[in-house]
Motif scaffolding. Structure first.
Motif, mmCIF file in Angstrom:
data_model
loop_
_atom_site.group_PDB
_atom_site.id
_atom_site.type_symbol
_atom_site.label_atom_id
_atom_site.label_comp_id
_atom_site.label_asym_id
_atom_site.label_seq_id
_atom_site.Cartn_x
_atom_site.Cartn_y
_atom_site.Cartn_z
ATOM 1 N N ASP A 1 74.986 54.313 47.085
ATOM 2 C CA ASP A 1 73.634 54.123 46.571
ATOM 3 C C ASP A 1 73.625 53.710 45.103
ATOM 4 O OD1 ASP A 1 74.628 56.496 45.637
ATOM 5 O OD2 ASP A 1 72.795 57.653 45.943
ATOM 6 N N TRP A 2 72.447 53.358 44.627
ATOM 7 C CA TRP A 2 72.259 53.045 43.215
ATOM 8 C C TRP A 2 70.883 53.544 42.777
ATOM 9 C CZ3 TRP A 2 72.862 49.020 46.824
ATOM 10 C CH2 TRP A 2 71.678 48.373 47.204
ATOM 11 N N HIS A 3 70.734 53.735 41.461
ATOM 12 C CA HIS A 3 69.508 54.324 40.928
ATOM 13 C C HIS A 3 69.219 53.738 39.554
ATOM 14 C CE1 HIS A 3 69.583 57.480 44.069
ATOM 15 N NE2 HIS A 3 70.890 57.338 43.944
ATOM 16 N N PHE A 4 67.930 53.699 39.212
ATOM 17 C CA PHE A 4 67.491 53.200 37.918
ATOM 18 C C PHE A 4 66.806 54.328 37.156
ATOM 19 C CE2 PHE A 4 67.642 49.430 40.606
ATOM 20 C CZ PHE A 4 68.191 48.462 39.775
ATOM 21 N N LEU A 5 67.254 54.576 35.931
ATOM 22 C CA LEU A 5 66.631 55.577 35.067
ATOM 23 C C LEU A 5 65.915 54.867 33.919
ATOM 24 C CD1 LEU A 5 66.233 58.588 34.240
ATOM 25 C CD2 LEU A 5 68.324 58.333 32.868
ATOM 26 N N ASN A 6 64.606 55.049 33.847
ATOM 27 C CA ASN A 6 63.825 54.479 32.749
ATOM 28 C C ASN A 6 64.245 55.153 31.445
ATOM 29 O OD1 ASN A 6 61.635 54.096 30.801
ATOM 30 N ND2 ASN A 6 60.462 53.261 32.517
ATOM 31 N N LEU A 7 64.681 54.361 30.481
ATOM 32 C CA LEU A 7 65.223 54.920 29.239
ATOM 33 C C LEU A 7 64.162 55.198 28.184
ATOM 34 C CD1 LEU A 7 68.488 52.785 29.012
ATOM 35 C CD2 LEU A 7 68.321 55.229 29.495
ATOM 36 N N GLU A 8 62.891 54.962 28.524
ATOM 37 C CA GLU A 8 61.807 55.320 27.615
ATOM 38 C C GLU A 8 61.274 56.719 27.938
ATOM 39 O OE1 GLU A 8 60.715 53.768 24.896
ATOM 40 O OE2 GLU A 8 62.348 52.331 25.203
ATOM 41 N N ASP A 9 60.919 56.936 29.215
ATOM 42 C CA ASP A 9 60.344 58.230 29.580
ATOM 43 C C ASP A 9 61.275 59.062 30.466
ATOM 44 O OD1 ASP A 9 60.264 56.924 32.001
ATOM 45 O OD2 ASP A 9 58.080 56.865 32.139
ATOM 46 N N TYR A 10 62.498 58.573 30.683
ATOM 47 C CA TYR A 10 63.509 59.282 31.490
ATOM 48 C C TYR A 10 62.976 59.636 32.882
ATOM 49 C CZ TYR A 10 66.111 59.673 27.118
ATOM 50 O OH TYR A 10 66.775 59.391 25.961
ATOM 51 N N SER A 11 62.413 58.651 33.529
ATOM 52 C CA SER A 11 61.956 58.825 34.911
ATOM 53 C C SER A 11 62.819 57.960 35.830
ATOM 54 C CB SER A 11 60.487 58.413 35.048
ATOM 55 O OG SER A 11 60.317 57.041 34.717
ATOM 56 N N TRP A 12 63.080 58.483 37.006
ATOM 57 C CA TRP A 12 63.841 57.715 37.990
ATOM 58 C C TRP A 12 62.899 56.732 38.656
ATOM 59 C CZ3 TRP A 12 68.871 57.850 37.601
ATOM 60 C CH2 TRP A 12 69.491 58.976 37.083
ATOM 61 N N ALA A 13 63.239 55.452 38.587
ATOM 62 C CA ALA A 13 62.339 54.393 39.038
ATOM 63 C C ALA A 13 62.851 53.749 40.320
ATOM 64 C CB ALA A 13 62.189 53.334 37.946
ATOM 65 N N ASP A 14 61.910 53.208 41.093
ATOM 66 C CA ASP A 14 62.245 52.480 42.315
ATOM 67 C C ASP A 14 62.023 50.996 42.049
ATOM 68 O OD1 ASP A 14 62.852 51.743 44.856
ATOM 69 O OD2 ASP A 14 60.987 52.462 45.759
ATOM 70 N N ILE A 15 63.117 50.255 41.889
ATOM 71 C CA ILE A 15 63.046 48.824 41.595
ATOM 72 C C ILE A 15 63.642 48.059 42.778
ATOM 73 C CG2 ILE A 15 63.808 46.984 40.043
ATOM 74 C CD1 ILE A 15 63.905 49.030 37.804
ATOM 75 N N PRO A 16 62.957 47.048 43.301
ATOM 76 C CA PRO A 16 63.472 46.301 44.455
ATOM 77 C C PRO A 16 64.810 45.625 44.158
ATOM 78 C CG PRO A 16 61.160 45.776 44.042
ATOM 79 C CD PRO A 16 61.648 46.557 42.851
ATOM 80 N N VAL A 17 65.743 45.759 45.103
ATOM 81 C CA VAL A 17 67.047 45.092 45.018
ATOM 82 C C VAL A 17 67.320 44.438 46.362
ATOM 83 C CG1 VAL A 17 69.521 45.354 44.648
ATOM 84 C CG2 VAL A 17 67.913 46.765 43.339
ATOM 85 N N ASN A 18 67.595 43.157 46.360
ATOM 86 C CA ASN A 18 67.871 42.413 47.591
ATOM 87 C C ASN A 18 69.298 41.881 47.568
ATOM 88 O OD1 ASN A 18 65.142 42.632 48.670
ATOM 89 N ND2 ASN A 18 64.547 41.223 47.018
#
Length: 654
Positions: free
Chosen positions: A481-498
């Motif tokens: 798996d992979w994950h994106f962490l928003n570096l401004e508010d430290y929230s885990w984000a769901d970003i589309p990856v194809n």
């Protein structure tokens, strides 16, 4: 190893005074040895089942229990087992056998033990002979074996597990030649060390030299091909050999591998593969047994490098440091360039108070002219938040923050905290740099705790994110798996990856490239190194995976480091199981797909330079790579830590 269920042998405990618990790495190492020898024995027994008489001759048998194990299973029909070792060894073994009724019952009628002056036979049963004689006395060995009933005309398996290499070459060659000359149909099985010249091999040789047990065969017969030619030259008709990586992958069923891999928590993949690449199982054969035991590598196992250019040699001088700081001797750590000429180092395993252990401290390397100064950073009252962790990630962001994510203390204990480090550079002097540490509480769906992953800064719609990819956990050996962490508010984000999803992997490399991430190599789900390269490319809606196709192949690897130089990917070090050697530096042109290998010249480094479990920092202005730490627990040969950082002078790249 047996007591934990790696290998079934109910009789071995009869020759052990007190079982000792060993590291999982050592248990696996001895397991693959036992499996390889057992495979050879069973091939011989199956191939010769129709013969009215068969023989097994074990040279340097020690306290091996193979006779009792096979006899109890009913597998020694029409087989006589001869065991040979030093007189004092077999005398002790004979005494142990005589004192255990279950051993006596399996042998049946046992002749009395004879004093040494009355001959070399210490114990004799109908199908078991225990002989005390030094193998260098080849004429005497032949006489005693013939006197005790050895039949040169019947099918014979000669077994030598790490024995011949302790003899001087002329003596061991005499044994090989004698066996080829004496038996009309035989197979000679050898298990012993190879590859003495690479860093792991140097540590291995040093270990045995310190034990006053020099590995003589390694000098003249250092590899598989040299060993194969040796046996052919001494009179054997056919000879095959494979290393233990090839045996483990190609000869142990998948179900059994899965069972073995779940017996104990395990995370020493580099040392496991290196150990297996430094031992071989060899089969030399002749006569009716010429096709008895054919040891061929698994299909598509060995990679042929298509690079047509001769490898260039790159100089590697020692990094000039003010002092030889023991804090720089570590592995499974992280290093990041946090400011020009300032490197931050965290965690790993290394020297701690004169002993080895997991490290929680952070260290600095600051360049002042040509000299790098190293020290611990000044505490601003928050360093207590740092925990011992290995195989974590530390990502230096463009705003001087450093994010530490993941890692483990043991294969059962992942570290769950996410830390933000910030350095106050002061006037730039080492003594004036201070560090603040803050534990971050993240919102959203947090990923599974992991280690051996990568964490890379990416940009999506003008916002910076930390991209976490792969790794392993205490529950999953390989994560996909992979994950994106928003570096401004430290929230885990769901970003589309194809796009085509990369294979599951850990211990890979990741580099920022063209607004995305370049993933290279790693250890796959089947615990086999990978050679694939994927680019996580930004799009208007998210990201897409593109596979980078290499025109010329490069050797699969993991536990390497990587850097981007223009449109070229530099791979440094790593571990492979697909080749007898791995060039220390590979440059891959990301536009054309061409790859080129480079060797490093370690003449200025007076100790084995291990390029796995290391960290490295690209120094763009100096056109160098600073390599920090590296090494590991080298099987039972001790722990090796690279003594000090080195500088890799990059080749001219256009």
């Amino acid at each position: 190893m047996v007591s934990l269920g790696y290998f079934n042998d109910g009789f071995l405990k009869g020759f052990v005074n007190k079982p000792a618990r060993r590291a999982p790495l050592i248990n696996r190492g001895y397991c693959v040895r036992a499996k390889a020898v057992d495979y050879s024995l069973r091939c011989f027994l199956q191939q010769t089942a129709s013969y009215s008489q068969r023989q097994i001759l074990s040279l340097g048998a020690g306290f091996d229990s193979l006779y009792f194990r096979l006899k109890a299973n009913g597998e020694l029909k029409n087989v006589i087992v001869y065991e040979v070792d030093f007189p004092d060894v077999v005398q002790r073994k004979a005494a142990l056998i005589k004192n255990k009724q279950e051993f006596v019952d399996l042998i049946g009628c046992i002749d009395e033990i004879r004093p040494a002056q009355m001959g070399r036979l210490y114990l004799s049963g109908m199908d078991y002979k225990l002989l005390g004689i030094d193998l260098i006395e080849i004429v005497e060995l032949d006489n005693v074996l013939m006197e005790t009933g050895l039949n040169p005309a019947c099918p014979t398996l000669i077994l030598s597990e790490v024995v011949l290499t302790y003899m001087k070459d002329e003596s061991s060659s005499a044994v090989i030649h004698w066996a080829a000359d004496r038996f009309s149909s035989a197979v000679f099985v050898v298990y012993e060390q190879i590859r003495p010249d690479d860093p792991f091999g140097q540590v291995m040789q040093r270990h045995f030299t310190q034990l006053n047990s020099t590995l003589h065969a390694l000098i003249q017969f250092p590899g598989k091909e040299a060993q194969r030619k040796r046996f052919l030259n001494e009179g054997w008709e056919k000879c095959h050999c494979i290393d233990m990586n090839e045996f483990y992958v190609g000869f142990i069923p998948e179900e059994e591998k899965r069972r073995i891999e779940m017996l104990e928590p395990f995370d020493e993949y580099e040392e496991w593969h290196l150990k297996c690449s430094h031992y071989l199982i060899l089969s030399a054969s002749k006569g009716d047994l010429k096709e008895c035991l054919l040891l061929h590598p698994p299909p598509d196992f060995n990679v042929t490098k298509l690079d047509t250019l001769a490898p260039l040699r790159i100089s590697v001088p020692l990094c000039e440091t003010e002092t030889k700081n023991p804090l720089l001797r570590r592995f499974a750590h992280c290093s990041s360039l946090i400011a020009p000429n300032v490197v931050l180092i965290s965690g790993g395993f290394g020297s701690r108070g004169g002993q080895h252990g997991r490290l929680r401290n952070v260290s600095l390397m600051v360049k002042n002219g040509p000299v790098w100064k190293s020290s611990s950073v000044r505490d601003q009252g928050s360093i207590h938040l740092l925990t011992e962790r290995m195989f974590h990630s530390m990502t230096a962001l463009c705003d001087s923050r450093c994010i530490i994510f993941g890692g483990r203390t043991s294969p059962l204990k992942p570290v769950t905290s996410l830390l933000c480090l910030k350095c106050d550079m002061g006037d730039g002097a080492t003594s004036s740099i201070s560090l603040s540490v803050k534990e971050i509480e993240c919102s959203g769906n947090a990923p599974l705790p992991r280690w051996r992953h990568t964490a890379t800064e990416v940009i999506h719609k003008g916002q910076r994110y930390l991209f976490i990819f792969g790794g392993r956990s205490s529950r999953e050996l390989v994560l996909s798996d992979w994950h994106f962490l928003n570096l401004e508010d430290y929230s885990w984000a769901d970003i589309p990856v194809n796009g085509p999803i990369p294979e599951n992997r850990h211990s890979h490399s990741a580099c920022s490239w063209k607004g995305g991430v370049l993933i290279a190599g790693g250890l796959g789900a089947t615990q086999i190194p990978l050679a694939s390269i994927f680019h996580l490319r930004p799009t208007w809606s998210g990201f897409i995976w593109d596979r980078i196709e290499a025109v010329s192949s490069f050797i699969p690897r993991y536990s390497h480091t990587a850097h981007i130089i223009g449109d070229k990917l530099l791979l440094l070090g790593g571990v492979t199981i697909h080749s007898d050697s791995l060039h220390e530096v590979t440059l891959i042109d990301l536009i054309t797909g061409q790859s080129f290998d480079h060797c490093i010249d370690t003449n200025l480094v007076k100790w084995p330079l291990m390029l796995h479990n290391h960290s490295s920092v690209l120094l763009v202005k100096e056109h160098q790579v600073l390599v920090i730490g590296g090494g590991g627990n080298c099987f039972s040969f001790g722990t090796h830590l690279n003594h000090q950082p080195v500088l890799l002078q990059l080749p001219e790249i256009r």
